[in-house]
Write a protein that holds these residues in place. Structure first.
Motif, PDB file in Angstrom:
ATOM      1  N   UNK A  84     -45.862 -73.227  17.225  1.00 28.50           N
ATOM      2  CA  UNK A  84     -46.702 -72.150  17.751  1.00 28.50           C
ATOM      3  C   UNK A  84     -48.153 -72.509  17.450  1.00 28.50           C
ATOM      4  N   UNK A  85     -49.071 -72.013  18.237  1.00 27.05           N
ATOM      5  CA  UNK A  85     -50.506 -72.243  18.044  1.00 27.05           C
ATOM      6  C   UNK A  85     -50.774 -73.726  17.713  1.00 27.05           C
ATOM      7  N   UNK A  86     -51.361 -73.967  16.521  1.00 31.65           N
ATOM      8  CA  UNK A  86     -51.677 -75.359  16.155  1.00 31.65           C
ATOM      9  C   UNK A  86     -50.551 -75.999  15.329  1.00 31.65           C
ATOM     10  N   UNK A 108     -54.600 -80.817  20.864  1.00 30.60           N
ATOM     11  CA  UNK A 108     -54.514 -80.959  19.405  1.00 30.60           C
ATOM     12  C   UNK A 108     -54.570 -82.431  18.995  1.00 30.60           C
ATOM     13  N   UNK A 109     -54.826 -82.646  17.719  1.00 30.17           N
ATOM     14  CA  UNK A 109     -54.791 -84.007  17.164  1.00 30.17           C
ATOM     15  C   UNK A 109     -54.584 -83.920  15.659  1.00 30.17           C
ATOM     16  N   UNK A 110     -54.019 -84.983  15.085  1.00 29.18           N
ATOM     17  CA  UNK A 110     -53.896 -85.106  13.625  1.00 29.18           C
ATOM     18  C   UNK A 110     -54.496 -86.449  13.237  1.00 29.18           C
ATOM     19  N   UNK A 111     -55.435 -86.434  12.313  1.00 31.32           N
ATOM     20  CA  UNK A 111     -56.032 -87.681  11.832  1.00 31.32           C
ATOM     21  C   UNK A 111     -54.961 -88.480  11.080  1.00 31.32           C
ATOM     22  N   UNK A 181     -36.933 -85.622   6.605  1.00 25.67           N
ATOM     23  CA  UNK A 181     -36.360 -85.698   7.954  1.00 25.67           C
ATOM     24  C   UNK A 181     -37.208 -84.969   8.987  1.00 25.67           C
ATOM     25  N   UNK A 182     -38.152 -84.124   8.539  1.00 28.78           N
ATOM     26  CA  UNK A 182     -39.145 -83.594   9.479  1.00 28.78           C
ATOM     27  C   UNK A 182     -40.359 -83.109   8.716  1.00 28.78           C
ATOM     28  N   UNK A 183     -41.493 -83.182   9.393  1.00 24.74           N
ATOM     29  CA  UNK A 183     -42.783 -82.770   8.820  1.00 24.74           C
ATOM     30  C   UNK A 183     -43.368 -81.672   9.708  1.00 24.74           C
ATOM     31  N   UNK A 184     -43.868 -80.611   9.108  1.00 29.61           N
ATOM     32  CA  UNK A 184     -44.586 -79.602   9.889  1.00 29.61           C
ATOM     33  C   UNK A 184     -46.065 -79.674   9.518  1.00 29.61           C
ATOM     34  N   UNK A 185     -46.881 -79.751  10.532  1.00 30.80           N
ATOM     35  CA  UNK A 185     -48.333 -79.864  10.321  1.00 30.80           C
ATOM     36  C   UNK A 185     -49.051 -78.749  11.059  1.00 30.80           C
ATOM     37  N   UNK A 186     -50.227 -78.397  10.525  1.00 32.31           N
ATOM     38  CA  UNK A 186     -51.174 -77.609  11.306  1.00 32.31           C
ATOM     39  C   UNK A 186     -52.175 -78.621  11.856  1.00 32.31           C
TER      40      UNK A 186
END
Ligand SMILES: Cc1cc2nc3c(=O)[nH]c(=O)nc-3n(C[C@H](O)[C@H](O)[C@H](O)COP(=O)(O)OP(=O)(O)OC[C@H]3O[C@@H](n4cnc5c(N)ncnc54)[C@H](O)[C@@H]3O)c2cc1C
Length: 422
Positions: A84-86, A108-111, A181-186
């Motif tokens: 959701x959102x970012x 969106x982007x993640x450095x 096994x999974x990563x959640x990022x903003x």
């Protein structure tokens, strides 16, 4: 049934090696989903052989393959989903180029880092010094939760509210505690950036480095820059400088000091999708980059460090020196907030060679004494001494307690085992 690839299988040559090393594991287990990872781990543990965890296979320390052991290869867990959102959820086997491409249409982007071939699993468990780092912080600073298969085969969620101790340790020393096994990022709302490439001729490497350091430290924090230096009779450097945003007028002002430095032979700047910044080859791994690296972090490129770097390049023991910006938003995070505790340094300095390792280690030694800690993802060595430099004493003590709790049998001894004592 688990997909297990053994020597003799036609697919074996494509999974036995990693980017920086060749390997000959007895078995490569390739879970098709997170649900298969506990079973894969149980099978690996039953063999009583070394266990390597692999996501993208770009680990510098080369221990995501082995000889005669078992590899758990998470390459198939490579999805990128918007929650959701970012907020996004990403599999460990995704590569950062794929992540950037998937996030771009979402705005969106993640450095992450300069290589799009690097996997999410290795980088997001150690740090992530990227080309938007001074603007956005480390990659791990955007992590909000992770799903982990721990040594006993249980699947747990780690976040600020679920197992916060584990969540702290995963962000800097993740390989010690389980298989993510999974990563959640903003993610950040920065789909486009201004990217400049500048090439410099360097008759005076030490003088240039001091000026480079000053320009970078005084640049607005939208600016991050990586500098790649080559020695030899006519030393030169190439810089990638990124302004994290699409305000081209502000970017032009911010980038100008970099093209006013002496020795510019070529320059180019353009507004690009961030997705085009991490360079990618998508090449199959054959151990093609059989290089070793030594690394350190530094507050400033002061005269001693600049001179020592110039001597290293002149001596020929290193093929290249890479100087990445840290600082900015990276240093806004308190040192005890994550297991990556280096929150005051402004530079990461890494030397690379494909040549004689002993000569390289000797040539690196003078720089080592001028450094303040290491970012473990840039160091080939991972002995007790390196562990002590990667984690300050208080951080290491806390990590060792965590290790006893989450991995008492020391199943996960890859990538800077915090149990190692000098
Ligand atoms: C060409 C190149 C450029 C790079 N540039 C940058 C950069 O700009 N910035 C930066 O920060 N780093 C950079 N790195 C370093 C990179 O972040 C690390 O090497 C990282 O470990 C690679 O991740 P991977 O998943 O591809 O590695 P792998 O080789 O798959 O894994 C490396 C190690 O990480 C651990 N690991 C992997 N996946 C998991 C998982 N799911 N759960 C728990 N532990 C796991 C294992 O111990 C494994 O041995 C670069 C590396 C290379 C080779």
């Amino acid at each position: 049934m688990l997909d297990v690839i053994r020597p003799g299988d036609a697919r074996y040559p494509s999974v036995q090696h990693v980017y920086v090393a060749t390997g000959s594991p007895a078995a490569v287990i390739r879970p098709r989903s997170a649900a298969e990872v506990p079973e894969a781990l149980a099978l690996a543990r039953a063999k009583d052989q070394p266990i390597a965890i692999r996501s993208g296979g770009h680990g510098i320390s080369s221990i995501s393959t082995n000889t005669g052991g078992v590899v758990i290869d998470l390459g198939a867990l490579n999805t990128v989903e918007r929650l959701h959102d970012q907020h996004v959820r990403i599999g460990p086997g995704a590569r950062w180029s794929g992540v950037a491409r998937a996030l771009y249409p979402m705005g969106l982007a993640i450095s992450s880092g300069d290589s799009g071939d690097v996997g999410v699993g290795g980088l997001a468990t150690t740090g992530g010094i990227g080309l938007m780092g001074r603007a956005h912080g480390l990659t791990i600073d955007h992590l909000t939760a992770a799903e982990v298969v721990t040594a006993d085969g249980c699947t747990v969620r780690a976040s600020r509210s679920d197992h916060p101790d584990l969540f702290w340790g995963l962000r800097g020393a993740g390989a010690n505690f389980g298989i993510v096994t999974s990563f959640e990022f903003r993610a950040a709302p920065t789909p486009s950036v201004v990217q400049a490439t500048v090439a410099y001729a360097l008759p005076d490497v030490a003088g240039f480095l001091q000026r480079w350091g000053h320009v970078l430290e005084t640049a607005p924090r939208e600016v991050s820059a990586f500098l790649y230096l080559i020695g030899g009779p006519t030393p030169f450097a190439q810089a990638t400088v990124v302004f994290a945003g699409d305000d081209t007028a502000a970017a032009a002002d911010a980038l100008e000091p970099f093209v006013r430095l002496p020795g510019v032979v070529r320059q180019r700047a353009q507004l690009v999708p961030y997705a085009s910044v991490p360079l990618t080859t998508n090449a199959t791994h054959t151990g093609q980059q059989a290089a070793v690296t030594h690394t350190g972090l530094a507050d400033h490129l002061d005269p001693d460090l600049a001179r020592a770097t110039a001597v290293l390049l002149r001596g020929g023991a290193a093929d290249m020196v890479q100087i990445r910006s840290a600082g900015g938003a990276i240093n806004d995070v308190p040192a005890d907030a994550t297991a990556y505790a280096h929150r005051h340094q402004n530079f990461s300095v890494t030397a690379v060679t494909t040549g004689d390792r002993a000569a390289f280690a000797d040539a690196w030694r003078p720089l080592r004494t001028l450094m303040d800690g290491i970012y473990l993802s840039f160091e080939s060595d991972h002995q007790a001494d390196d562990v002590l430099r990667a984690f300050p004493a208080a951080t290491l003590a806390r990590l060792r307690e965590l290790k006893l709790r989450w991995d008492p049998d020391r199943v996960f001894t890859q990538n800077f085992d915090v149990s190692l004592k000098a």
